[in-house]
Design a protein around this motif. Structure first.
Motif, PDB file in Angstrom:
ATOM      1  N   ILE A  85       0.850  -1.187   0.000  1.00  0.00           N
ATOM      2  CA  ILE A  85       0.000   0.000   0.000  1.00  0.00           C
ATOM      3  C   ILE A  85       0.887   1.239   0.000  1.00  0.00           C
ATOM      4  CG2 ILE A  85      -1.765   1.275   1.273  1.00  0.00           C
ATOM      5  CD1 ILE A  85      -2.581  -1.403   2.553  1.00  0.00           C
ATOM      6  N   LEU A  86       0.533   2.198  -0.845  1.00  0.00           N
ATOM      7  CA  LEU A  86       1.234   3.483  -0.881  1.00  0.00           C
ATOM      8  C   LEU A  86       0.346   4.533  -0.221  1.00  0.00           C
ATOM      9  CD1 LEU A  86       2.475   3.373  -4.580  1.00  0.00           C
ATOM     10  CD2 LEU A  86       3.750   2.744  -2.518  1.00  0.00           C
ATOM     11  N   TYR A  87       0.890   5.251   0.728  1.00  0.00           N
ATOM     12  CA  TYR A  87       0.124   6.278   1.443  1.00  0.00           C
ATOM     13  C   TYR A  87       0.539   7.655   0.932  1.00  0.00           C
ATOM     14  CZ  TYR A  87      -1.181   2.511   4.566  1.00  0.00           C
ATOM     15  OH  TYR A  87      -1.682   1.329   5.077  1.00  0.00           O
ATOM     16  N   GLN A  88      -0.410   8.362   0.289  1.00  0.00           N
ATOM     17  CA  GLN A  88      -0.115   9.699  -0.221  1.00  0.00           C
ATOM     18  C   GLN A  88      -0.258  10.759   0.877  1.00  0.00           C
ATOM     19  OE1 GLN A  88      -2.438   7.754  -2.069  1.00  0.00           O
ATOM     20  NE2 GLN A  88      -1.015   7.196  -3.676  1.00  0.00           N
ATOM     21  N   ALA A  89      -1.247  10.598   1.739  1.00  0.00           N
ATOM     22  CA  ALA A  89      -1.486  11.583   2.800  1.00  0.00           C
ATOM     23  C   ALA A  89      -1.973  10.865   4.047  1.00  0.00           C
ATOM     24  CB  ALA A  89      -2.511  12.615   2.359  1.00  0.00           C
ATOM     25  N   VAL A  90      -1.501  11.338   5.192  1.00  0.00           N
ATOM     26  CA  VAL A  90      -1.892  10.758   6.470  1.00  0.00           C
ATOM     27  C   VAL A  90      -2.086  11.892   7.462  1.00  0.00           C
ATOM     28  CG1 VAL A  90      -1.167   9.279   8.377  1.00  0.00           C
ATOM     29  CG2 VAL A  90      -0.575   8.645   6.050  1.00  0.00           C
ATOM     30  N   GLN A  91      -3.194  11.819   8.216  1.00  0.00           N
ATOM     31  CA  GLN A  91      -3.443  12.825   9.241  1.00  0.00           C
ATOM     32  C   GLN A  91      -4.010  12.118  10.473  1.00  0.00           C
ATOM     33  OE1 GLN A  91      -6.359  15.773   8.188  1.00  0.00           O
ATOM     34  NE2 GLN A  91      -5.968  16.998  10.013  1.00  0.00           N
ATOM     35  N   VAL A  92      -3.253  12.157  11.581  1.00  0.00           N
ATOM     36  CA  VAL A  92      -3.739  11.610  12.843  1.00  0.00           C
ATOM     37  C   VAL A  92      -4.729  12.625  13.400  1.00  0.00           C
ATOM     38  CG1 VAL A  92      -3.101  10.880  15.167  1.00  0.00           C
ATOM     39  CG2 VAL A  92      -1.602  10.327  13.237  1.00  0.00           C
ATOM     40  N   LEU A  93      -5.980  12.197  13.592  1.00  0.00           N
ATOM     41  CA  LEU A  93      -7.042  13.122  13.976  1.00  0.00           C
ATOM     42  C   LEU A  93      -7.204  13.246  15.490  1.00  0.00           C
ATOM     43  CD1 LEU A  93      -9.701  12.066  11.314  1.00  0.00           C
ATOM     44  CD2 LEU A  93      -8.147  14.035  11.248  1.00  0.00           C
ATOM     45  N   GLU A  94      -7.504  12.118  16.160  1.00  0.00           N
ATOM     46  CA  GLU A  94      -7.768  12.170  17.600  1.00  0.00           C
ATOM     47  C   GLU A  94      -7.746  10.775  18.196  1.00  0.00           C
ATOM     48  OE1 GLU A  94     -11.725  13.550  18.437  1.00  0.00           O
ATOM     49  OE2 GLU A  94     -12.622  12.209  16.967  1.00  0.00           O
ATOM     50  N   VAL A  95      -7.686  10.738  19.520  1.00  0.00           N
ATOM     51  CA  VAL A  95      -7.826   9.478  20.240  1.00  0.00           C
ATOM     52  C   VAL A  95      -9.320   9.218  20.393  1.00  0.00           C
ATOM     53  CG1 VAL A  95      -7.366   8.232  22.380  1.00  0.00           C
ATOM     54  CG2 VAL A  95      -5.639   9.795  21.461  1.00  0.00           C
ATOM     55  N   ARG A  96      -9.788   8.165  19.764  1.00  0.00           N
ATOM     56  CA  ARG A  96     -11.213   7.817  19.831  1.00  0.00           C
ATOM     57  C   ARG A  96     -11.544   7.216  21.196  1.00  0.00           C
ATOM     58  NH1 ARG A  96     -15.612   6.062  16.418  1.00  0.00           N
ATOM     59  NH2 ARG A  96     -14.496   6.984  14.680  1.00  0.00           N
ATOM     60  N   SER A  97     -10.691   6.298  21.660  1.00  0.00           N
ATOM     61  CA  SER A  97     -10.914   5.675  22.966  1.00  0.00           C
ATOM     62  C   SER A  97      -9.579   5.257  23.554  1.00  0.00           C
ATOM     63  CB  SER A  97     -11.843   4.457  22.836  1.00  0.00           C
ATOM     64  OG  SER A  97     -11.205   3.435  22.096  1.00  0.00           O
ATOM     65  N   LEU A  98      -9.530   5.255  24.875  1.00  0.00           N
ATOM     66  CA  LEU A  98      -8.335   4.823  25.588  1.00  0.00           C
ATOM     67  C   LEU A  98      -8.804   4.182  26.889  1.00  0.00           C
ATOM     68  CD1 LEU A  98      -5.086   6.863  26.078  1.00  0.00           C
ATOM     69  CD2 LEU A  98      -5.938   5.294  27.783  1.00  0.00           C
ATOM     70  N   GLU A  99      -8.614   2.873  26.983  1.00  0.00           N
ATOM     71  CA  GLU A  99      -9.004   2.132  28.175  1.00  0.00           C
ATOM     72  C   GLU A  99      -7.861   1.227  28.581  1.00  0.00           C
ATOM     73  OE1 GLU A  99     -12.719   0.104  27.571  1.00  0.00           O
ATOM     74  OE2 GLU A  99     -13.688   1.905  26.784  1.00  0.00           O
ATOM     75  N   GLY A 100      -7.230   1.565  29.692  1.00  0.00           N
ATOM     76  CA  GLY A 100      -6.111   0.772  30.173  1.00  0.00           C
ATOM     77  C   GLY A 100      -4.956   0.809  29.188  1.00  0.00           C
ATOM     78  N   ASP A 101      -4.568  -0.363  28.701  1.00  0.00           N
ATOM     79  CA  ASP A 101      -3.437  -0.473  27.768  1.00  0.00           C
ATOM     80  C   ASP A 101      -3.875  -0.653  26.323  1.00  0.00           C
ATOM     81  OD1 ASP A 101      -1.614  -0.160  29.803  1.00  0.00           O
ATOM     82  OD2 ASP A 101      -1.419  -2.303  30.188  1.00  0.00           O
ATOM     83  N   LYS A 102      -5.128  -0.317  26.009  1.00  0.00           N
ATOM     84  CA  LYS A 102      -5.632  -0.412  24.640  1.00  0.00           C
ATOM     85  C   LYS A 102      -6.246   0.918  24.249  1.00  0.00           C
ATOM     86  CE  LYS A 102      -6.334  -5.327  24.657  1.00  0.00           C
ATOM     87  NZ  LYS A 102      -7.074  -6.435  24.135  1.00  0.00           N
ATOM     88  N   ALA A 103      -6.049   1.284  22.988  1.00  0.00           N
ATOM     89  CA  ALA A 103      -6.578   2.560  22.513  1.00  0.00           C
ATOM     90  C   ALA A 103      -6.909   2.457  21.028  1.00  0.00           C
ATOM     91  CB  ALA A 103      -5.567   3.667  22.745  1.00  0.00           C
ATOM     92  N   VAL A 104      -7.752   3.384  20.580  1.00  0.00           N
ATOM     93  CA  VAL A 104      -8.087   3.505  19.169  1.00  0.00           C
ATOM     94  C   VAL A 104      -7.898   4.965  18.782  1.00  0.00           C
ATOM     95  CG1 VAL A 104      -9.909   3.294  17.426  1.00  0.00           C
ATOM     96  CG2 VAL A 104      -9.741   1.596  19.260  1.00  0.00           C
ATOM     97  N   VAL A 105      -7.170   5.170  17.685  1.00  0.00           N
ATOM     98  CA  VAL A 105      -6.883   6.507  17.170  1.00  0.00           C
ATOM     99  C   VAL A 105      -7.511   6.629  15.795  1.00  0.00           C
ATOM    100  CG1 VAL A 105      -5.026   8.074  16.459  1.00  0.00           C
ATOM    101  CG2 VAL A 105      -4.715   6.606  18.463  1.00  0.00           C
ATOM    102  N   ASP A 106      -8.198   7.742  15.550  1.00  0.00           N
ATOM    103  CA  ASP A 106      -8.735   8.007  14.217  1.00  0.00           C
ATOM    104  C   ASP A 106      -7.637   8.601  13.345  1.00  0.00           C
ATOM    105  OD1 ASP A 106     -11.261   7.112  14.881  1.00  0.00           O
ATOM    106  OD2 ASP A 106     -12.051   9.110  15.294  1.00  0.00           O
ATOM    107  N   VAL A 107      -7.422   7.987  12.180  1.00  0.00           N
ATOM    108  CA  VAL A 107      -6.385   8.425  11.255  1.00  0.00           C
ATOM    109  C   VAL A 107      -7.004   8.521   9.860  1.00  0.00           C
ATOM    110  CG1 VAL A 107      -4.111   7.916  10.267  1.00  0.00           C
ATOM    111  CG2 VAL A 107      -4.627   7.233  12.619  1.00  0.00           C
ATOM    112  N   LYS A 108      -6.913   9.695   9.258  1.00  0.00           N
ATOM    113  CA  LYS A 108      -7.413   9.899   7.898  1.00  0.00           C
ATOM    114  C   LYS A 108      -6.268   9.625   6.928  1.00  0.00           C
ATOM    115  CE  LYS A 108      -9.508  13.380   4.936  1.00  0.00           C
ATOM    116  NZ  LYS A 108      -9.941  14.790   4.861  1.00  0.00           N
ATOM    117  N   VAL A 109      -6.483   8.705   5.994  1.00  0.00           N
ATOM    118  CA  VAL A 109      -5.434   8.355   5.039  1.00  0.00           C
ATOM    119  C   VAL A 109      -5.957   8.422   3.608  1.00  0.00           C
ATOM    120  CG1 VAL A 109      -4.186   6.873   6.662  1.00  0.00           C
ATOM    121  CG2 VAL A 109      -5.866   5.870   5.166  1.00  0.00           C
ATOM    122  N   THR A 110      -5.066   8.815   2.734  1.00  0.00           N
ATOM    123  CA  THR A 110      -5.293   8.704   1.293  1.00  0.00           C
ATOM    124  C   THR A 110      -4.250   7.711   0.807  1.00  0.00           C
ATOM    125  OG1 THR A 110      -5.998  11.003   1.193  1.00  0.00           O
ATOM    126  CG2 THR A 110      -5.404   9.950  -0.888  1.00  0.00           C
TER     127      THR A 110
END
Length: 145
Positions: A85-110
């Motif tokens: 996969i080739l990534y032309q653009a990437v933008q880390v948006l925000e932390v969607r959730s963070l519970e203990g040692d697990k988290a989900v981050v929203d990332v916008k990619v082209t």
């Protein structure tokens, strides 16, 4: 009864010492523990560095942010063979959730997948992260399907 000045200061010193000790211990505890805000900030910094290395097509650097790098049986050489996969653009948006040692981050990619002739696709990923030994790592991907 009015105390002389030096005795009042001594009495205040005796009364203030325990309060100062408790306050100082609390401040040290806050400095050594991590707050939710500092956890989120540390996660966002690592996610941004990881995705920058992915966009820059620098898999040797991105390997250092992968959970797989901490697992026995995985090597950098095996990791290098995974992508297409080739990534032309990437933008880390925000932390969607963070519970203990697990988290989900929203990332916008082209991205593009040349072998499938898919070009300039855009998506917001729910990017999973795990904390290992106090540091955030990009979670092992189980596959698209």
């Amino acid at each position: 009864m009015k105390l002389p000045m030096f005795q009042r200061r001594r009495l205040l010193g005796y009364l203030a010492a325990p309060a100062v000790t408790v306050l100082a211990a609390g401040l040290v505890g806050c400095a050594s523990g991590s707050s939710p805000a500092s956890d989120r900030q540390a996660l966002l910094q690592r996610a941004t560095a990881f995705w920058k290395s992915v966009q820059d097509n620098d898999p040797v650097t991105s390997w250092n942010y992968e959970e797989l790098s901490k697992k026995p049986g995985w090597t950098l050489q095996a990791y290098l063979k995974r992508e297409g996969i080739l990534y032309q653009a990437v933008q880390v948006l925000e932390v969607r959730s963070l519970e203990g040692d697990k988290a989900v981050v929203d990332v916008k990619v082209t991205y593009s997948i040349p072998v499938l002739r898919m070009m300039d696709q855009e998506v917001v990923l729910k990017d999973e992260w795990v904390r290992v030994d106090g540091l955030w790592y990009h979670a092992e991907r189980r596959g698209i399907l």
